[in-house]
Motif scaffolding. Structure first.
Motif, short mmCIF file in Angstrom:
data_model
loop_
_atom_site.label_atom_id
_atom_site.label_comp_id
_atom_site.label_asym_id
_atom_site.label_seq_id
_atom_site.Cartn_x
_atom_site.Cartn_y
_atom_site.Cartn_z
N ASP A 1 0.86 -1.18 0.00
CA ASP A 1 0.00 0.00 0.00
C ASP A 1 0.90 1.23 0.00
N TYR A 2 1.45 1.52 -1.18
CA TYR A 2 2.44 2.58 -1.29
C TYR A 2 1.87 3.99 -1.05
N PRO A 3 0.64 4.29 -1.47
CA PRO A 3 0.12 5.64 -1.16
C PRO A 3 0.03 5.90 0.35
N THR A 4 -0.38 4.91 1.12
CA THR A 4 -0.46 5.10 2.57
C THR A 4 0.93 5.13 3.19
N ALA A 5 1.83 4.32 2.68
CA ALA A 5 3.22 4.37 3.15
C ALA A 5 3.81 5.76 2.89
N VAL A 6 3.53 6.32 1.73
CA VAL A 6 4.01 7.68 1.39
C VAL A 6 3.53 8.68 2.44
N PHE A 7 2.26 8.59 2.80
CA PHE A 7 1.72 9.51 3.81
C PHE A 7 2.56 9.48 5.08
N PRO B 1 13.14 7.94 5.81
CA PRO B 1 11.92 8.23 5.06
C PRO B 1 12.20 8.61 3.60
N CYS B 2 13.31 9.31 3.36
CA CYS B 2 13.63 9.70 1.98
C CYS B 2 13.92 8.49 1.10
N ILE B 3 14.72 7.55 1.60
CA ILE B 3 15.07 6.39 0.79
C ILE B 3 13.82 5.52 0.55
N GLN B 4 12.95 5.44 1.56
CA GLN B 4 11.71 4.68 1.39
C GLN B 4 10.75 5.39 0.43
N LEU B 5 10.71 6.71 0.50
CA LEU B 5 9.86 7.46 -0.43
C LEU B 5 10.35 7.30 -1.87
N CYS B 6 11.66 7.19 -2.04
CA CYS B 6 12.21 6.92 -3.37
C CYS B 6 11.62 5.63 -3.93
N ILE B 7 11.63 4.59 -3.11
CA ILE B 7 11.11 3.29 -3.57
C ILE B 7 9.61 3.36 -3.79
N CYS B 8 8.89 3.97 -2.86
CA CYS B 8 7.43 4.07 -2.99
C CYS B 8 7.05 4.78 -4.28
N TYR B 9 7.66 5.94 -4.51
CA TYR B 9 7.30 6.69 -5.71
C TYR B 9 7.72 5.97 -6.98
N ASP B 10 8.82 5.23 -6.95
CA ASP B 10 9.21 4.43 -8.12
C ASP B 10 8.15 3.38 -8.40
N ARG B 11 7.68 2.72 -7.36
CA ARG B 11 6.66 1.68 -7.55
C ARG B 11 5.31 2.27 -7.95
#
Length: 174
Positions: free
Chosen positions: A97-103, A130-140
């Motif tokens: 659930d990448y949109p919620t993870a992004v939040f 959070p930045c490195i995880q946001l990189c992955i989330c937005y890529d996915r």
């Protein structure tokens, strides 16, 4: 002490429970941490960490929903700190659930680090993680530009980090 019938004061119970966790006695740790949280005299920093530790135990036991409930329960004690936001973000990330993870990862970036509380501070949760995880989330999620931007932001915290360097190479090739 327990074998001799002595009761533990809240701080002793908290640290005993953490030792149970460190020794992979997850069910016992959860029981003791929940008992600690029922004691109103517990220090707030220990209460917050107890919720995170319960979540780690639940995750180790394969109870992802229980882990998330434990993390969300921490908000009964205080506004979420970056460590909590990153843990909640991880729960949603692991579910895909990448949109919620992004939040939650973006919320982590808004939290101010306060070392004066005496609590458990994970410095990486206030920038790099959070930045490195946001990189992955937005890529996915297919937003390559945001993914690259967050990777570079992660690199501002740790310029030579292997994940940052790997992602730069990945974005160059793809």
């Amino acid at each position: 002490m327990l074998a001799r019938g002595r009761s533990l004061v809240p701080r002793e119970r908290f640290y005993y429970a953490r030792e149970l966790y460190y020794n992979a006695r997850y069910d016992d740790a959860v029981r003791e941490l929940e008992a600690f949280l029922r004691q109103p005299e517990g220090w707030i920093e220990n209460q917050l960490e107890a919720c995170r530790c319960i979540a780690w135990c639940k995750s180790a036991l394969g109870d992802a929903d229980g882990a998330l409930r434990a993390l969300l329960g921490a908000m009964a004690y205080a506004a979420p700190r970056a460590e909590l936001c990153c843990e909640i973000g991880r729960c949603f990330f692991e579910r895909g659930d990448y949109p919620t993870a992004v939040f939650w990862y973006e919320l982590a970036l808004t939290r101010e680090r306060d070392d004066r509380t005496g609590g458990f501070v994970s410095p990486d949760c206030y920038g790099y993680l959070p930045c490195i995880q946001l990189c992955i989330c937005y890529d996915r999620l297919g937003d390559r530009e945001k993914a690259k931007a967050y990777n570079e932001r992660a690199g501002s915290y740790k310029p030579d980090d292997p994940s940052v360097l790997y992602n730069r190479a990945y974005f160059t090739k793809n």
